[in-house]
Write a protein that holds these residues in place. Sequence first.
Motif, PDB file in Angstrom:
ATOM      1  N   GLN A 170       0.847  -1.187   0.000  1.00  0.00           N
ATOM      2  CA  GLN A 170       0.000   0.000   0.000  1.00  0.00           C
ATOM      3  C   GLN A 170       0.882   1.236   0.000  1.00  0.00           C
ATOM      4  O   GLN A 170       1.763   1.389   0.832  1.00  0.00           O
ATOM      5  N   VAL A 171       0.648   2.121  -0.946  1.00  0.00           N
ATOM      6  CA  VAL A 171       1.423   3.360  -1.056  1.00  0.00           C
ATOM      7  C   VAL A 171       0.597   4.508  -0.505  1.00  0.00           C
ATOM      8  O   VAL A 171      -0.600   4.631  -0.812  1.00  0.00           O
ATOM      9  N   GLN A 172       1.212   5.327   0.287  1.00  0.00           N
ATOM     10  CA  GLN A 172       0.564   6.533   0.811  1.00  0.00           C
ATOM     11  C   GLN A 172       1.398   7.755   0.465  1.00  0.00           C
ATOM     12  O   GLN A 172       2.631   7.714   0.516  1.00  0.00           O
ATOM     13  N   LEU A 173       0.709   8.822   0.124  1.00  0.00           N
ATOM     14  CA  LEU A 173       1.350  10.101  -0.164  1.00  0.00           C
ATOM     15  C   LEU A 173       0.797  11.134   0.805  1.00  0.00           C
ATOM     16  O   LEU A 173      -0.424  11.285   0.917  1.00  0.00           O
ATOM     17  N   VAL A 174       1.690  11.827   1.477  1.00  0.00           N
ATOM     18  CA  VAL A 174       1.263  12.827   2.452  1.00  0.00           C
ATOM     19  C   VAL A 174       1.872  14.170   2.070  1.00  0.00           C
ATOM     20  O   VAL A 174       3.094  14.334   2.048  1.00  0.00           O
ATOM     21  N   GLU A 175       0.981  15.120   1.759  1.00  0.00           N
ATOM     22  CA  GLU A 175       1.424  16.458   1.376  1.00  0.00           C
ATOM     23  C   GLU A 175       1.488  17.363   2.595  1.00  0.00           C
ATOM     24  O   GLU A 175       0.721  17.200   3.546  1.00  0.00           O
ATOM     25  N   SER A 176       2.370  18.344   2.523  1.00  0.00           N
ATOM     26  CA  SER A 176       2.455  19.354   3.578  1.00  0.00           C
ATOM     27  C   SER A 176       2.996  20.651   2.983  1.00  0.00           C
ATOM     28  O   SER A 176       3.520  20.654   1.863  1.00  0.00           O
ATOM     29  N   GLY A 177       2.826  21.734   3.731  1.00  0.00           N
ATOM     30  CA  GLY A 177       3.421  22.996   3.329  1.00  0.00           C
ATOM     31  C   GLY A 177       2.472  23.998   2.700  1.00  0.00           C
ATOM     32  O   GLY A 177       2.883  25.103   2.356  1.00  0.00           O
ATOM     33  N   GLY A 178       1.230  23.620   2.513  1.00  0.00           N
ATOM     34  CA  GLY A 178       0.289  24.563   1.923  1.00  0.00           C
ATOM     35  C   GLY A 178      -0.114  25.638   2.916  1.00  0.00           C
ATOM     36  O   GLY A 178       0.393  25.701   4.038  1.00  0.00           O
ATOM     37  N   GLY A 179      -1.024  26.477   2.491  1.00  0.00           N
ATOM     38  CA  GLY A 179      -1.495  27.536   3.367  1.00  0.00           C
ATOM     39  C   GLY A 179      -1.743  28.808   2.602  1.00  0.00           C
ATOM     40  O   GLY A 179      -2.007  28.790   1.403  1.00  0.00           O
ATOM     41  N   LEU A 180      -1.636  29.909   3.317  1.00  0.00           N
ATOM     42  CA  LEU A 180      -1.931  31.226   2.753  1.00  0.00           C
ATOM     43  C   LEU A 180      -0.642  31.970   2.448  1.00  0.00           C
ATOM     44  O   LEU A 180       0.268  32.009   3.286  1.00  0.00           O
TER      45      LEU A 180
ATOM     46  N   SER B 147       5.254   6.686   1.047  1.00  0.00           N
ATOM     47  CA  SER B 147       5.641   5.544   1.869  1.00  0.00           C
ATOM     48  C   SER B 147       4.961   4.295   1.336  1.00  0.00           C
ATOM     49  O   SER B 147       3.940   4.362   0.668  1.00  0.00           O
ATOM     50  N   GLY B 148       5.549   3.151   1.664  1.00  0.00           N
ATOM     51  CA  GLY B 148       4.988   1.894   1.190  1.00  0.00           C
ATOM     52  C   GLY B 148       5.896   1.245   0.159  1.00  0.00           C
ATOM     53  O   GLY B 148       7.080   1.546   0.074  1.00  0.00           O
ATOM     54  N   SER B 149       5.327   0.382  -0.627  1.00  0.00           N
ATOM     55  CA  SER B 149       6.088  -0.367  -1.638  1.00  0.00           C
ATOM     56  C   SER B 149       6.229   0.489  -2.893  1.00  0.00           C
ATOM     57  O   SER B 149       5.298   0.594  -3.692  1.00  0.00           O
ATOM     58  N   ILE B 150       7.368   1.118  -3.010  1.00  0.00           N
ATOM     59  CA  ILE B 150       7.595   2.050  -4.110  1.00  0.00           C
ATOM     60  C   ILE B 150       8.706   1.525  -5.006  1.00  0.00           C
ATOM     61  O   ILE B 150       9.795   1.241  -4.537  1.00  0.00           O
ATOM     62  N   PHE B 151       8.399   1.383  -6.275  1.00  0.00           N
ATOM     63  CA  PHE B 151       9.427   0.979  -7.211  1.00  0.00           C
ATOM     64  C   PHE B 151      10.476   2.066  -7.327  1.00  0.00           C
ATOM     65  O   PHE B 151      10.183   3.248  -7.230  1.00  0.00           O
ATOM     66  N   SER B 152      11.689   1.665  -7.553  1.00  0.00           N
ATOM     67  CA  SER B 152      12.778   2.632  -7.582  1.00  0.00           C
ATOM     68  C   SER B 152      12.632   3.616  -8.730  1.00  0.00           C
ATOM     69  O   SER B 152      12.976   4.787  -8.599  1.00  0.00           O
ATOM     70  N   ALA B 153      12.115   3.172  -9.841  1.00  0.00           N
ATOM     71  CA  ALA B 153      11.958   4.072 -10.980  1.00  0.00           C
ATOM     72  C   ALA B 153      10.515   4.549 -11.028  1.00  0.00           C
ATOM     73  O   ALA B 153       9.589   3.751 -11.118  1.00  0.00           O
TER      74      ALA B 153
END
Length: 115
Positions: A1-11, A25-31
């Motif tokens: 399971q792959v998860q993507l977590v964004e941060s840094g947004g705002g005004l 995070s999770g099982s990510i292929f190198s390419a």
Amino acid sequence: QVQLVESGGGLAQAGGSLRLSCQASGSIFSANVMGWYRQAPGKERELVATITTFGGTIYATSARGRFTISRDNAKNTVYLQMNSLKPEDAAVYYCKLETANNDYWGKGILVTVSS
């Protein structure tokens, strides 16, 4: 399971800067290809920029010269440095990971630009 977590947004104020981050995070292929897309209210989701594992980049015309995409492969993290922000840059920004088998999306992060 792959998860993507964004941060840094705002005004940010028009002319200002923001830096978005997205960690996979999770099982990510190198390419793979990681990228940023955005969707403003009432509009379709559009490409902002992408970057390959080897550093090849693509920018939307609207982002070229103002935004810089980069990545840290060791951390499976992609960044978007946004400078000279304009009110029309306001949108929900989504991180995307493209692999040979699947595409994955983050939940999105809101960027607001005041004029």
